[in-house]
Design an enzyme around this catalytic site. Structure first.
Site, mmCIF file in Angstrom:
data_model
loop_
_atom_site.group_PDB
_atom_site.id
_atom_site.type_symbol
_atom_site.label_atom_id
_atom_site.label_comp_id
_atom_site.label_asym_id
_atom_site.label_seq_id
_atom_site.Cartn_x
_atom_site.Cartn_y
_atom_site.Cartn_z
ATOM 1 N N HIS A 1 -3.436 -5.287 -2.666
ATOM 2 C CA HIS A 1 -2.972 -6.052 -1.507
ATOM 3 C C HIS A 1 -3.994 -5.825 -0.394
ATOM 4 C CE1 HIS A 1 1.593 -6.281 -2.557
ATOM 5 N NE2 HIS A 1 0.839 -6.442 -3.628
ATOM 6 N N GLU B 1 -3.796 -4.920 2.625
ATOM 7 C CA GLU B 1 -3.615 -3.685 3.396
ATOM 8 C C GLU B 1 -4.169 -2.468 2.668
ATOM 9 O OE1 GLU B 1 -1.327 -6.079 2.657
ATOM 10 O OE2 GLU B 1 0.450 -5.827 3.921
ATOM 11 N N CYS C 1 4.642 -5.041 2.651
ATOM 12 C CA CYS C 1 5.644 -4.737 1.634
ATOM 13 C C CYS C 1 5.834 -3.211 1.582
ATOM 14 C CB CYS C 1 5.180 -5.264 0.278
ATOM 15 S SG CYS C 1 3.805 -4.326 -0.446
ATOM 16 N N CYS D 1 2.550 -1.304 0.808
ATOM 17 C CA CYS D 1 1.581 -1.336 1.904
ATOM 18 C C CYS D 1 2.062 -0.542 3.111
ATOM 19 C CB CYS D 1 1.271 -2.778 2.266
ATOM 20 S SG CYS D 1 0.462 -3.645 0.896
#
Length: 155
Positions: free
Chosen positions: A59, A61, A89, A92
């Protein structure tokens, strides 16, 4: 939490990364993220890279937290700000927490998977010894449009 002038400028860059990802149409949800150092310099920037790297943890992040830590030579990102176009999420949010970023600034809310105040609030959980400042809604509508456009194309 009020936005700082730099929050908006940095979100515009993260938004640009998400739009580039949408245009590239590589199959990843178009999320852009930056880690900004204590002096205001961008230490790392990326969009989601799961499809490109065949890595479920890639992801945006997580990618930028890893890159910023490598650049600084430490896993502790004290004084740094994570800027992301979509509410993080749980994975993250965990990366933000574990890296000890000072602030998390995000654009659009993620009602389904968000872990910074919508579905969960992991970053401000009182049981944790480190709680970064969370600033929500920076350019929220613009950030949300990019994600909604991605999912509209998928239907």
């Amino acid at each position: 939490m009020e936005f700082r002038p730099d929050d908006v400028a940095h979100m515009r860059r993260a938004l640009e990364l998400s739009r580039q990802s949408l245009l590239a149409d590589e199959g990843d949800v178009p999320v852009g993220a930056l880690v900004v150092g204590p002096a205001g310099d961008v230490l790392a920037e990326s969009a989601n890279r799961r499809e490109a790297l065949t890595d479920p943890t890639a992801h945006a992040e997580v990618v930028v937290v890893r890159e910023a830590a490598e650049r600084l030579g430490t896993w502790k990102l004290a004084g740094c700000t994570l800027v992301v176009t979509l509410e993080p999420c749980p994975m993250c949010a965990g990366a933000a927490y574990l890296s000890r970023v000072e602030r998390v600034v995000f654009g659009a809310w993620n009602e389904e998977y968000g872990a910074a105040g919508s579905a969960w609030d992991l970053l401000r959980d009182r049981r944790l010894p480190h709680r970064p400042e969370v600033v929500a809604g920076v350019l929220a509508e613009e950030c949300g449009v990019v994600v909604r456009e991605f999912f509209a194309r998928r239907r």
